[in-house]
Design an enzyme around this catalytic site. Structure first.
Site, short mmCIF file in Angstrom:
data_model
loop_
_atom_site.label_atom_id
_atom_site.label_comp_id
_atom_site.label_asym_id
_atom_site.label_seq_id
_atom_site.Cartn_x
_atom_site.Cartn_y
_atom_site.Cartn_z
N GLU A 1 16.78 0.26 2.68
CA GLU A 1 17.23 0.76 1.38
C GLU A 1 16.49 2.04 0.97
O GLU A 1 16.95 2.79 0.11
CB GLU A 1 17.03 -0.31 0.29
CG GLU A 1 17.98 -1.50 0.37
CD GLU A 1 17.62 -2.49 1.50
OE1 GLU A 1 16.44 -2.54 1.89
OE2 GLU A 1 18.54 -3.17 1.99
N ASN A 2 15.31 2.28 1.57
CA ASN A 2 14.51 3.45 1.18
C ASN A 2 15.18 4.78 1.50
O ASN A 2 14.80 5.82 0.97
CB ASN A 2 13.11 3.40 1.83
CG ASN A 2 12.18 2.40 1.19
OD1 ASN A 2 11.26 1.89 1.84
ND2 ASN A 2 12.37 2.07 -0.08
N ARG B 1 4.62 11.88 -6.16
CA ARG B 1 4.82 10.59 -5.48
C ARG B 1 4.34 10.67 -4.02
O ARG B 1 3.77 9.73 -3.50
CB ARG B 1 6.30 10.20 -5.51
CG ARG B 1 6.84 9.88 -6.91
CD ARG B 1 8.31 9.47 -6.83
NE ARG B 1 8.51 8.35 -5.93
CZ ARG B 1 8.28 7.07 -6.26
NH1 ARG B 1 7.87 6.76 -7.46
NH2 ARG B 1 8.48 6.12 -5.38
N ASP C 1 3.35 -1.89 -2.30
CA ASP C 1 4.09 -1.32 -3.43
C ASP C 1 3.13 -0.66 -4.42
O ASP C 1 1.99 -1.10 -4.57
CB ASP C 1 4.89 -2.44 -4.11
CG ASP C 1 6.02 -1.89 -4.97
OD1 ASP C 1 6.25 -0.66 -4.97
OD2 ASP C 1 6.67 -2.70 -5.66
N GLY C 2 3.63 0.36 -5.10
CA GLY C 2 2.86 0.97 -6.19
C GLY C 2 2.34 2.37 -5.90
O GLY C 2 1.60 2.93 -6.70
N ARG D 1 16.27 7.07 -1.40
CA ARG D 1 15.32 7.84 -2.21
C ARG D 1 15.60 9.35 -2.06
O ARG D 1 16.31 9.75 -1.12
CB ARG D 1 13.89 7.52 -1.77
CG ARG D 1 13.52 6.11 -2.13
CD ARG D 1 12.05 5.84 -1.97
NE ARG D 1 11.77 4.51 -2.48
CZ ARG D 1 10.59 4.10 -2.91
NH1 ARG D 1 9.57 4.91 -2.90
NH2 ARG D 1 10.42 2.87 -3.36
N ARG E 1 8.64 -10.02 -6.01
CA ARG E 1 9.86 -10.29 -5.22
C ARG E 1 9.63 -9.91 -3.77
O ARG E 1 8.67 -9.21 -3.44
CB ARG E 1 11.06 -9.55 -5.82
CG ARG E 1 10.85 -8.08 -5.95
CD ARG E 1 12.04 -7.33 -6.56
NE ARG E 1 11.66 -5.95 -6.77
CZ ARG E 1 11.10 -5.47 -7.88
NH1 ARG E 1 10.89 -6.27 -8.92
NH2 ARG E 1 10.75 -4.20 -7.98
N LEU E 2 10.59 -10.35 -2.90
CA LEU E 2 10.44 -10.11 -1.46
C LEU E 2 11.17 -8.85 -0.98
O LEU E 2 10.88 -8.35 0.10
CB LEU E 2 10.94 -11.32 -0.67
CG LEU E 2 9.99 -12.52 -0.62
CD1 LEU E 2 10.64 -13.69 0.11
CD2 LEU E 2 8.68 -12.16 0.06
N SER E 3 12.13 -8.37 -1.76
CA SER E 3 12.83 -7.12 -1.43
C SER E 3 13.29 -7.04 0.02
O SER E 3 13.04 -6.03 0.70
CB SER E 3 11.94 -5.91 -1.75
OG SER E 3 11.64 -5.88 -3.11
N TRP F 1 0.87 4.75 -8.85
CA TRP F 1 -0.54 5.18 -8.67
C TRP F 1 -0.62 6.70 -8.88
O TRP F 1 -1.50 7.19 -9.58
CB TRP F 1 -1.01 4.80 -7.26
CG TRP F 1 -2.42 5.19 -6.96
CD1 TRP F 1 -3.54 4.42 -7.12
CD2 TRP F 1 -2.87 6.45 -6.43
NE1 TRP F 1 -4.66 5.13 -6.73
CE2 TRP F 1 -4.27 6.38 -6.30
CE3 TRP F 1 -2.24 7.64 -6.06
CZ2 TRP F 1 -5.05 7.42 -5.82
CZ3 TRP F 1 -3.00 8.69 -5.58
CH2 TRP F 1 -4.38 8.58 -5.46
C1 FPP Z 1 6.29 1.51 -2.16
O1 FPP Z 1 5.73 2.30 -3.16
C2 FPP Z 1 5.96 1.99 -0.86
C3 FPP Z 1 6.87 2.46 0.06
C4 FPP Z 1 8.30 2.61 -0.23
C5 FPP Z 1 6.52 2.84 1.39
C6 FPP Z 1 5.18 2.40 1.87
C7 FPP Z 1 4.65 3.51 2.65
C8 FPP Z 1 3.36 3.80 2.82
C9 FPP Z 1 2.27 2.94 2.36
C10 FPP Z 1 2.97 5.03 3.53
C11 FPP Z 1 3.46 5.11 4.94
C12 FPP Z 1 3.25 3.87 5.72
C13 FPP Z 1 2.60 3.76 6.88
C14 FPP Z 1 2.53 2.47 7.62
C15 FPP Z 1 1.94 4.90 7.50
P1 FPP Z 1 6.72 2.93 -4.23
O2 FPP Z 1 6.94 4.34 -3.85
O3 FPP Z 1 7.96 2.11 -4.35
O4 FPP Z 1 5.86 2.82 -5.54
P2 FPP Z 1 6.42 2.67 -7.04
O5 FPP Z 1 7.12 1.34 -7.10
O6 FPP Z 1 5.15 2.70 -7.84
O7 FPP Z 1 7.31 3.84 -7.28
#
Ligand code: FPP
Length: 251
Positions: free
Chosen positions: A66-67, A32, A19-20, A70, A193-195, A24
Site C-alpha cells: 500500500e505504501n 518526512r 511506525d512513526g 504515498r 493495528r496489524l496493517s 517523529w
Molecule cells: C512508517 O512510518 C514507516 C514506513 C512506511 C516505512 C519504514 C521504513 C523505514 C524504517 C526506513 C527504511 C527501512 C529499512 C529496513 C532500511 P510513517 O511514515 O507511516 O510514519 P507516520 O505514521 O508518523 O507518518
C-alpha cells in the site's frame, strides 16, 4: 532493566511494524524523509540488539504494497534508503553471520533494488542461526492470493488433490514457508493495528504496542517489549489449567 536469564517462553521470532517516522520528523520541523533516514538507524540498532538479546528471527515491515500510494518523492526516498541499508548493512550481516531473506512481491521493486536484495540474500544464504527478513512490497492479502494461485496450479496439474489441502499446504505456499511463525509482533508509535502484516502467521502471536516513534526505538525499548511478552501466557486455544499442566509435564 536488562533481561538477566532467558525464560523458557522467550520469543524466537519478532515481527516489527516500524511506525512513526513521519510524526517523529514533523515534531522536529523536519521532512518526512529525514524521519525515514533516522528510521534506518533504528533498524541497524534493532538488528544488532536482536542478536545481543538472543532473538534468532527478526522481520521488519519495511515497505507495504500500500505504501506505493504515498507521494512519489517519499516512495523514491524509501527505495533509496532500502538500497543504502542493504549496501551498508551487508558487511555487518556477513560479519555477524545473519541470513537475509525478503518477503513480498519482489518483482514489483525497482530493478536495481531487486538486484541488491537478491545479491544480499545470496551473500548470506549459508547462515542459519540468525535471521533477518525484510518485508518489501508486502501485503498479507497478496500473500494469501499468491499461495492460493500456486495451490490451484498444483491441483490443475494433478500434483495435489483438493481433499489434501490443509493449513500446511497454504503455509508451504506463503512467502514465509521457511520461517517460524512470529511469537511477538511489536508496533511502534501508538497505533494499534496489524496493517496487512503477517496476518495469517500472527494467528497466535502476542501483540505489543508501544508509544515510542520508530526513530527513537532502542535496545532498551526492545527489552521492555520482550519482558511484556514473557509475562504473558500463550494458550493456543487451551484453558489456563491445561497450559499449566503441560508446563509441569515438560519440566
Ligand atoms: C512508517 O512510518 C514507516 C514506513 C512506511 C516505512 C519504514 C521504513 C523505514 C524504517 C526506513 C527504511 C527501512 C529499512 C529496513 C532500511 P510513517 O511514515 O507511516 O510514519 P507516520 O505514521 O508518523 O507518518
Amino acid at each position: 532493566m536488562g533481561i538477566d536469564s532467558k525464560p523458557t517462553n522467550y520469543p524466537n521470532h519478532i515481527g516489527m511494524i516500524m511506525d512513526g517516522n513521519g510524526r517523529w520528523a514533523k515534531e522536529r520541523g523536519l521532512s518526512r524523509n529525514k524521519g525515514h533516514r533516522q528510521g534506518v538507524e533504528a533498524c541497524q540498532r534493532v538488528v544488532k540488539a536482536c542478536q545481543e538479546l538472543d532473538v534468532h528471527y527478526l522481520t521488519l515491515y519495511a515497505f507495504s504494497a500500500e505504501n506505493w500510494k504515498r507521494p512519489e518523492s517519499e516512495v523514491n526516498a524509501l527505495m533509496e534508503l532500502l538500497e543504502y541499508f542493504l549496501a551498508k548493512e551487508l558487511k555487518t550481516l556477513v560479519e555477524k553471520k545473519i541470513r537475509l531473506r525478503a518477503i513480498g512481491r519482489l518483482d514489483g521493486l525497482p530493478a536495481h533494488l531487486n538486484r541488491a536484495v537478491v545479491e544480499a540474500i545470496d551473500a548470506t544464504k549459508e547462515f542459519n542461526e540468525w535471521n533477518l527478513t525484510l518485508a518489501l512490497n508486502y501485503s498479507s492479502r497478496n500473500e494469501i492470493v499468491d499461495a492460493a494461485k500456486s495451490i490451484s496450479n498444483a491441483v490443475a496439474e494433478g500434483r495435489l488433490s483438493v481433499g489434501d489441502i490443509d493449513w500446511d499446504t497454504f503455509a508451504e505456499g506463503m512467502y514465509t514457508h521457511d520461517l517460524p511463525d512470529p511469537d511477538l509482533i511489536i508496533r511502534t508509535s501508538g497505533e494499534n493495528r496489524l496493517s496487512n502484516f503477517l496476518m495469517m502467521q500472527s494467528a497466535y502471536a502476542e501483540l505489543v504496542f508501544t508509544d515510542t516513534y520508530w526513530p527513537d526505538f532502542t535496545k532498551a525499548h526492545l527489552e521492555e517489549c520482550i519482558k511484556t511478552y514473557c509475562a504473558r501466557e500463550r494458550r493456543y486455544g487451551l484453558t489456563g489449567e491445561q497450559v499449566s499442566k503441560k508446563k509441569l509435564v515438560s519440566k
